[in-house]
Design an enzyme around this catalytic site. Structure first.
Site, PDB file in Angstrom:
ATOM      1  N   GLU A  56       0.838  -1.192   0.000  1.00  0.00           N
ATOM      2  CA  GLU A  56       0.000   0.000   0.000  1.00  0.00           C
ATOM      3  C   GLU A  56       0.882   1.255   0.000  1.00  0.00           C
ATOM      4  OE1 GLU A  56      -3.574   1.740   2.928  1.00  0.00           O
ATOM      5  OE2 GLU A  56      -2.050   0.367   3.713  1.00  0.00           O
ATOM      6  N   LYS A 100      -9.728   2.470  -1.363  1.00  0.00           N
ATOM      7  CA  LYS A 100      -9.819   1.915  -0.012  1.00  0.00           C
ATOM      8  C   LYS A 100     -11.201   2.206   0.564  1.00  0.00           C
ATOM      9  CE  LYS A 100      -7.026   1.461   4.205  1.00  0.00           C
ATOM     10  NZ  LYS A 100      -5.758   1.857   4.849  1.00  0.00           N
ATOM     11  N   CYS A 131      -5.224  -2.960   3.121  1.00  0.00           N
ATOM     12  CA  CYS A 131      -4.953  -3.010   4.560  1.00  0.00           C
ATOM     13  C   CYS A 131      -6.207  -3.138   5.425  1.00  0.00           C
ATOM     14  CB  CYS A 131      -4.140  -1.784   4.971  1.00  0.00           C
ATOM     15  SG  CYS A 131      -3.269  -2.003   6.549  1.00  0.00           S
ATOM     16  N   SER A 165       1.472  -1.527   7.222  1.00  0.00           N
ATOM     17  CA  SER A 165       1.030  -1.840   8.577  1.00  0.00           C
ATOM     18  C   SER A 165       2.216  -1.840   9.549  1.00  0.00           C
ATOM     19  CB  SER A 165       0.352  -3.215   8.588  1.00  0.00           C
ATOM     20  OG  SER A 165      -0.158  -3.525   9.857  1.00  0.00           O
ATOM     21  N   ILE A 173      25.599   8.528  30.970  1.00  0.00           N
ATOM     22  CA  ILE A 173      25.411   7.267  31.689  1.00  0.00           C
ATOM     23  C   ILE A 173      25.557   7.490  33.189  1.00  0.00           C
ATOM     24  CG2 ILE A 173      26.047   5.796  29.755  1.00  0.00           C
ATOM     25  CD1 ILE A 173      28.786   5.413  31.108  1.00  0.00           C
ATOM     26  N   GLY A 205      23.080   3.354  35.967  1.00  0.00           N
ATOM     27  CA  GLY A 205      21.774   2.719  36.070  1.00  0.00           C
ATOM     28  C   GLY A 205      21.404   1.929  34.829  1.00  0.00           C
ATOM     29  N   ASN A 228      16.683  19.471  40.046  1.00  0.00           N
ATOM     30  CA  ASN A 228      16.418  19.822  38.653  1.00  0.00           C
ATOM     31  C   ASN A 228      17.577  20.568  38.009  1.00  0.00           C
ATOM     32  OD1 ASN A 228      13.847  18.673  38.398  1.00  0.00           O
ATOM     33  ND2 ASN A 228      12.880  20.418  39.409  1.00  0.00           N
ATOM     34  N   GLU A 254       8.537   6.160  33.542  1.00  0.00           N
ATOM     35  CA  GLU A 254       8.931   7.539  33.839  1.00  0.00           C
ATOM     36  C   GLU A 254       8.180   8.528  32.952  1.00  0.00           C
ATOM     37  OE1 GLU A 254      13.550   6.442  35.044  1.00  0.00           O
ATOM     38  OE2 GLU A 254      13.064   7.234  33.055  1.00  0.00           O
ATOM     39  N   LYS A 302       5.125  17.662  29.688  1.00  0.00           N
ATOM     40  CA  LYS A 302       6.455  17.114  29.436  1.00  0.00           C
ATOM     41  C   LYS A 302       6.467  16.217  28.205  1.00  0.00           C
ATOM     42  CE  LYS A 302       8.152  17.274  34.205  1.00  0.00           C
ATOM     43  NZ  LYS A 302       8.722  16.497  35.330  1.00  0.00           N
TER      44      LYS A 302
END
Length: 634
Positions: free
Chosen positions: A42, A125, A177, A208, A326, A329, A418, A448, A591
């Site tokens: 497609e 379609k 599709c 897809s 880094i 963690g 911060n 997070e 955020k």
């Protein structure tokens, strides 16, 4: 005998010239291999997820022009392909030029129109998806709308394409599709075509995106369809990546052929451009399915999708080097191992940026990770610059010009957290990546990202959030998989996997004392997943209903008995739920809107896949009633 070539090509979105050039090469290869027909995906010429590029008339006309090149190349072969089709004499509902998501069939340099009442020489379609990443009705006009415009039933416009190869006529049911995923629609194009015309076989051309578990579902659905209609079904999908700005989608191809008995008789490899062949008469009667169950486990699927997406995204933005902050963690360690595998360690700079709160334990783990990966490494202490920023803020005089007074501000412990995060990213990593000639990564995971447990312009920054559609438990599993299988050795230190997650931004976050993040990932991963990934998304009312009935752990999928262990009272449970729901619906939205693009893996990724508005948290009447009743009972 009808020899069919399946062109599982990589589609480059928004580059019709490159796509058409590749298609012409595939056509030539298919001819050289004595194929009678070649099938492309497609929207093979323009790509699919193009945003408002669809509103550029010059681009549309260019796509049509390249489509004519493909039609002209159909000498001695039947070519089935997807492209945009336009009608300059008609308009969409937005007043712009009429656009159709179309299925073209060409032979001997000419289009083969569908055999019904359609006014166009191509298949349109019928079903336009408007969920998840799809926004088709914004751009395209469906066959259903066209039927209403012509004042006829949609079924009257549905018709097969008939071709003649070596003196034999074949009737083909052409689907685009979503037309094959019709369970929740009032109309099923495949069933209509079968009942009215009994095609010899069906072709579903798709664009897809990859989603965990999606191929297994498609195999079940399409296998049942081919068995029900007693006809083979050929599914051709593309590979590559496409995006809608905030979300990057990988396309795995996994093109598949189903016999009329529902057997899966041919499957193309995932995430690989390929031209493969099947003979219609050979597959029609086949009863035995090949094994299409995922030989790899889910975490291997995730690894393949993520590395494929990173590699292709970097290629698309022409980025060859990355800088990764880094911490010692797990998230940054997994990101480092992934990028080193994709780019080569010589093109990766790992930077440890300790403040006075970072332990020798995590600093040592960061160094070991860099040694194990044998890449570029630097230690860039930030304590001095953080203290300088704090000193400047506390010693500067703020003038209130409206009343001619002055004031001095004090930096809180939370402010200091911060400042550290922003100093690391906005100052150091941004500068280092510019000097290195690359970009710096965002290493946030999905938990997070869900509740905004990150610093805006700090660790939320970067050019790509490659892990932001993975829950914390998936990040851990990915770490172990890369150690055990990808690298075959301990690249990510074992202690990094076993240490409790900790931001180390204050004295209260002491990893050596076991003081880590406020998120209890074995529970919160699953709670947050219910907010975002359930098809019928959970809200506080649902969570509290399940809590009261004792079914919460079964509903969200976490470990049995965990809720009582973490929350000894109803109040503790409710306080935790409201804390994170307020974050999820509040500041975390702002955020996420400003976050880097997310590489999608799950059934619901942040970005365009999960569309949200900054409306703030809401609690239903029923939730308030349940809450009051529970608190009174204590």
């Amino acid at each position: 005998m009808l020899n069919i070539a399946l062109a599982q090509m990589e589609i480059i979105p928004g580059q019709p010239d490159k796509n058409a050039e590749k298609m012409l090469k595939f056509i030539e290869d298919a001819k050289n291999n004595h194929a009678d027909m070649i099938i492309f995906p497609e929207m093979a010429i323009p790509g699919y997820l193009l945003g408002d590029t669809w509103e550029q008339p010059s681009f549309l006309e260019d796509c049509e022009a390249y489509g004519r090149d493909i039609i002209a190349a159909s000498k001695d072969i039947v070519v089935l392909f997807g492209n945009i089709a336009i009608d300059k004499d008609k308009k969409n509902n937005d007043g712009r030029i009429r656009k159709y998501n179309a299925f073209f069939a060409a032979q001997d340099g000419k289009l083969i129109p569908p055999s019904g009442k359609s006014p166009y020489p191509f298949v349109i379609k019928t079903l336009l998806p408007n969920y998840r990443e799809f926004d088709d009705t914004r751009y395209f006009y469906s066959l259903e709308k066209l039927a209403r415009e012509l004042n006829i039933n949609t079924e009257e416009l549905l018709a097969p394409v008939k071709i003649n190869v070596s003196g034999k006529e074949y009737c083909i049911g052409c689907l685009l599709c979503e037309d094959g995923w019709s369970d929740d629609y009032a109309l099923a194009p495949l069933s209509v075509l079968h009942e009215k015309f009994h095609p010899d076989f069906f072709v579903n051309i798709s664009c897809s995106p990859f989603t965990l578990g999606k191929n297994d579902k498609r195999n079940r659905v399409f296998s049942a369809q081919s068995k029900e209609i007693n006809a083979p079904l050929v599914y051709v999908n593309n590979v590559g990546i496409q995006n809608n700005g905030k979300t990057i989608y990988t396309f795995d191809g996994s093109s598949t052929v189903y016999s009329k008995t529902g057997a899966t008789v041919h499957a193309c490899p995932a995430f690989k451009e390929t031209l493969s062949y099947v003979v219609l008469e050979d597959i029609a009667e086949e009863n035995k399915s090949i094994d299409t169950t995922r030989k790899e486990n889910q975490i291997e699927e995730i690894y393949n999708a993520v590395t494929y997406g990173i590699r292709h995204f970097l290629d698309s933005i022409r980025m060859k080097k990355v800088v990764i902050g880094i911490s010692g963690g797990i998230d940054s360690a997994v990101a480092s191992a992934l990028y080193c595998k994709v780019l080569g360690p010589e093109n990766v700079l790992l930077v440890n940026l300790p403040s006075r709160f970072n332990s020798d334990t995590t600093k040592g783990l960061a160094h070991r990770l860099a040694q194990n990966l044998a890449c570029r490494y630097a230690v860039f202490p930030i304590q001095e610059s953080v203290e300088h920023t704090i000193s400047q803020i506390e010693n500067i005089s703020i003038q209130n010009l409206y009343d001619n007074t002055q004031e001095h501000w004090t930096v809180s412990d939370f402010n200091v957290e911060n400042i550290q995060a922003r100093d690391r990213s906005s100052r150091v990593l941004a500068a280092l990546s510019a000097v290195f000639g690359g970009g710096f990564t965002c290493n946030a995971n999905k938990a997070e990202t869900t509740v905004g447990y990150s610093t805006l312009y700090g660790d939320q920054s970067g050019f790509l959030a490659a892990l932001a559609d993975l829950w914390k438990y998936q990040v851990y599993s990915l770490a172990e998989y890369m150690n055990d299988t990808v690298y075959g050795r301990e690249v990510i230190p074992h202690e990094t996997i076993t240490l409790p997650p900790c931001a180390e931004l204050s004295s209260k976050q002491n990893i050596d004392a076991g003081q880590g993040d406020p998120l209890q990932y074995p529970y919160h991963d699953y709670l947050f997943r219910s907010f975002i990934e359930r098809w019928k998304k959970a809200a506080p009312e649902d969570i509290l209903e399940w809590y009261v009935s004792g079914t919460l752990e079964d509903e969200i999928g976490c470990e049995s008995g965990l809720v009582k262990k973490l929350f000894p009272t109803h109040k503790a449970f409710i306080d935790d739920l409201e804390r994170w729901w307020n974050q999820f619906s509040g500041i975390a939205v702002a955020k996420r809107i400003q976050a880097p693009p997310v590489l999608a893996v799950s059934r619901r990724a942040y970005g365009f896949d999960h569309r949200e508005a900054q409306n703030g948290p809401y609690y239903t009447r029923r939730y308030k009633q349940l809450k009051e009743k529970l608190l009174k009972s204590e």
